[in-house]
Enzyme design. Structure first.
Site, PDB file in Angstrom:
ATOM      1  N   ASP A  36       0.845  -1.182   0.000  1.00 10.53           N
ATOM      2  CA  ASP A  36       0.000   0.000   0.000  1.00 10.53           C
ATOM      3  C   ASP A  36       0.887   1.242   0.000  1.00 10.53           C
ATOM      4  O   ASP A  36       2.084   1.151   0.283  1.00 10.53           O
ATOM      5  CB  ASP A  36      -0.911   0.013   1.234  1.00 10.53           C
ATOM      6  CG  ASP A  36      -2.183   0.823   1.023  1.00 10.53           C
ATOM      7  OD1 ASP A  36      -2.067   2.058   0.852  1.00 10.53           O
ATOM      8  OD2 ASP A  36      -3.279   0.250   1.019  1.00 10.53           O
ATOM      9  N   ASP A  57       3.227   1.851  -4.996  1.00 11.82           N
ATOM     10  CA  ASP A  57       2.382   2.620  -5.897  1.00 11.82           C
ATOM     11  C   ASP A  57       2.236   1.748  -7.137  1.00 11.82           C
ATOM     12  O   ASP A  57       3.230   1.456  -7.822  1.00 11.82           O
ATOM     13  CB  ASP A  57       3.064   3.946  -6.232  1.00 11.82           C
ATOM     14  CG  ASP A  57       2.300   4.791  -7.246  1.00 11.82           C
ATOM     15  OD1 ASP A  57       1.405   4.253  -7.938  1.00 11.82           O
ATOM     16  OD2 ASP A  57       2.606   5.983  -7.379  1.00 11.82           O
ATOM     17  N   TYR A 162     -14.003   5.880 -13.891  1.00 13.82           N
ATOM     18  CA  TYR A 162     -14.023   4.781 -12.933  1.00 13.82           C
ATOM     19  C   TYR A 162     -14.666   3.537 -13.547  1.00 13.82           C
ATOM     20  O   TYR A 162     -14.143   2.423 -13.424  1.00 13.82           O
ATOM     21  CB  TYR A 162     -14.784   5.209 -11.681  1.00 13.82           C
ATOM     22  CG  TYR A 162     -14.768   4.193 -10.578  1.00 13.82           C
ATOM     23  CD1 TYR A 162     -13.592   3.893  -9.890  1.00 13.82           C
ATOM     24  CD2 TYR A 162     -15.937   3.525 -10.203  1.00 13.82           C
ATOM     25  CE1 TYR A 162     -13.576   2.959  -8.863  1.00 13.82           C
ATOM     26  CE2 TYR A 162     -15.930   2.587  -9.177  1.00 13.82           C
ATOM     27  CZ  TYR A 162     -14.746   2.319  -8.514  1.00 13.82           C
ATOM     28  OH  TYR A 162     -14.732   1.377  -7.510  1.00 13.82           O
ATOM     29  N   THR A 197     -16.510   1.236   3.977  1.00  8.68           N
ATOM     30  CA  THR A 197     -15.074   1.437   4.133  1.00  8.68           C
ATOM     31  C   THR A 197     -14.819   2.880   4.576  1.00  8.68           C
ATOM     32  O   THR A 197     -15.738   3.711   4.584  1.00  8.68           O
ATOM     33  CB  THR A 197     -14.335   1.164   2.807  1.00  8.68           C
ATOM     34  OG1 THR A 197     -14.751   2.141   1.842  1.00  8.68           O
ATOM     35  CG2 THR A 197     -14.635  -0.237   2.292  1.00  8.68           C
TER      36      THR A 197
END
Length: 258
Positions: A36, A57, A162, A197
């Site tokens: 992460d 990344d 997206y 989340t």
């Protein structure tokens, strides 16, 4: 596939769905690499589950390679979950008829780079490492699970980038699974719906907003839990006859235009 004692790599693992998956894999006995960009949260989770944190990344090929190498250090890499991704919403054109108010092309490209190209880069590098594993009794060397979204099918207003990125993840599921089959590697995709989340924030207003969103879910009328996604991911990894599939985990929701 038995993941106990195996190496596992989870991208986007510092929070949300990725963190739930990392915890579940560790509970099953896997050696988990927490990959992460969030260093503090990632290191905390790695310490909690007895794993290793690697800053990654997913637009940086070399960083992915370092994470894959780390995931093979303790045990053969047999489980990979791609949970890294970003969102973003912009309409394709603005209201004033000028190109300046149209969707920013750099923003579109960034979402594609992270959600789609980054996912594929992890797959190609991790699967290359998996291909050198000794096969198990069923001839299997590993399994990969990618994270798409219901936006791949029910993209809302402003979600062109997206939805395109997640639609790409869905679209490459079958051909990549076919590519990997010769090496005994399975690949599947999970398409989450509205999942509870940290992106929704905290506090009363956030809870009210989540309740409003949950009211649109067919049943149960709530947001999904990261642990419910992790359960499906684990089944994809363990069940040898699940391959080349995309499964929605969304409580039956079909997203409206807005």
């Amino acid at each position: 596939m038995d993941i106990s004692g195996a190496g596992a790599l989870v991208t986007g693992a510092a929070s949300g769905i990725g963190a739930a998956v990392a915890r579940r894999l560790a509970a099953e006995g896997a050696h988990v690499v927490v990959a992460d960009m969030q260093e503090e949260k990632g290191r905390e989770l790695a310490a909690e589950i007895g794993g290793v944190f690697v800053r990654v990344d997913v637009t940086e090929t070399d960083q992915i390679g370092e994470a894959v190498a780390e995931a093979t250090r303790t045990a053969p890499l047999r489980a990979v979950v791609n949970s890294a991704g970003i969102g973003g919403a912009q309409r394709t054109i603005g209201r004033d008829g000028t190109l300046g108010s149209a969707h920013d092309l750099a923003a579109f490209s960034r979402i594609i780079a992270i959600n789609l190209i980054g996912t594929f880069d992890v797959v190609r590098q991790a699967a290359t490492a998996m291909s050198t594993n000794e096969p198990d009794a069923n001839g299997q060397r590993g399994a990969i699970v990618n994270m798409a979204s219901v936006a791949a099918f029910d993209g809302q207003i402003g979600q062109a980038a997206y939805s395109a990125s997640k639609g790409g993840v869905v679209g490459m599921t079958l051909p990549v699974a076919r590519d990997l089959s010769a090496s005994g590697i399975r690949l599947n995709t999970v398409a989450p719906g509205l999942i509870d989340t940290p992106i929704y924030g905290e506090g009363r207003e956030a809870e009210e907003f989540k309740a409003q969103l949950g009211s649109h879910v067919l049943f149960p009328k709530r947001l999904g839990l990261p642990e419910e996604l992790a359960s499906v991911v684990l089944e994809f990894l363990r069940n040898d006859y699940l391959n080349a599939e995309t499964v929605r985990v969304d409580g039956g929701i079909r997203m409206p235009p807005r």
